[in-house]
Scaffold this motif. Structure first.
Motif: not given
Length: 217
Positions: A42-48, A59-64, A80-87
């Motif tokens: 959860v969060g960009q820093e955790a993803l990095e 790995v599923i990265a959220l809120m990046n 690796f998979y990811a879902i951002t909260h940004e539009q």
């Protein structure tokens, strides 16, 4: 949203172990030796941080950030998979068009071709450049002006000079934005459950996703 959707929509249980890398120095060892089916950050820093490891499970990265979504689309990483909260920007510009102010000059703080205000300017310099060129300020990310005094000053002065501000969070409405376009953590959780189901059934169409649902306030 994640646990409820997993249980009610897909009839799948969810057992979770929370790790806080800031407080648990052995988090990397735990992740690399964990028997968990998925690692969710959860969060960009955790993803990095997790990108520096070699996890042997999805790995599923959220809120990046949206930038990281685009970077991973260009250079996909296995499991690796990811879902951002940004539009996506197109969603903001569709909103601007619906307000019948599409032809107005729009300022952002990102290095796109439509850039009108340079990023990382001092607040007063940004305000001066903004009011000289634009009727609309699009604040679609917190990376340039995070919550704090500088952002409040920027929004206050935008209001004084009748610049329409479109923000990316509910808090920006309280700080003076006219409109905000954002996704709630609950709906990101629902989308994550859908992604896990797709992974389990080999039906993933897009590994790096923008939010499916959003709120306009």
């Amino acid at each position: 949203g994640l646990q409820q959707t997993m249980e009610q929509k897909y009839d799948l249980g969810l057992k979770q172990n929370l790790l806080f890398w800031q407080k648990q120095p052995n988090w990397a060892s735990y992740i690399n030796h964990s028997e968990a089916d998925y690692i969710i950050t959860v969060g960009q820093e955790a993803l990095e941080h997790i990108l520096k490891q070699q996890p042997n499970r999805p790995v599923i990265a959220l809120m990046n950030t949206a930038d990281s979504i685009e970077a991973m689309r260009k250079n996909p990483r296995e499991n690796f998979y990811a879902i951002t909260h940004e539009q996506p920007l197109l969603r903001y510009f569709a909103l601007i068009k619906s307000l019948n102010i599409y032809q107005a000059q729009t300022a952002t703080f990102l290095p796109y071709k439509s850039l009108m205000v340079k990023p990382k300017l001092k607040t007063q310099d940004a305000i001066n450049q903004l009011i000289s060129c634009c009727r609309i300020m699009l604040h679609d990310t917190d990376r340039i002006y995070p919550p704090g005094r500088s952002r409040k000053s920027l929004l206050y002065n935008s209001f004084r000079h009748r610049v329409i501000v479109i923000g990316n969070s509910l808090s920006m409405l309280q700080e003076g934005a006219m409109l905000a376009l954002f996704s709630k953590p609950y709906t990101i959780g629902e989308q994550t459950a859908d992604l896990i189901y797709q992974i389990e059934n080999g039906q993933v169409k897009e590994r790096y996703q923008y939010p499916n649902k959003f709120v306009l306030d």
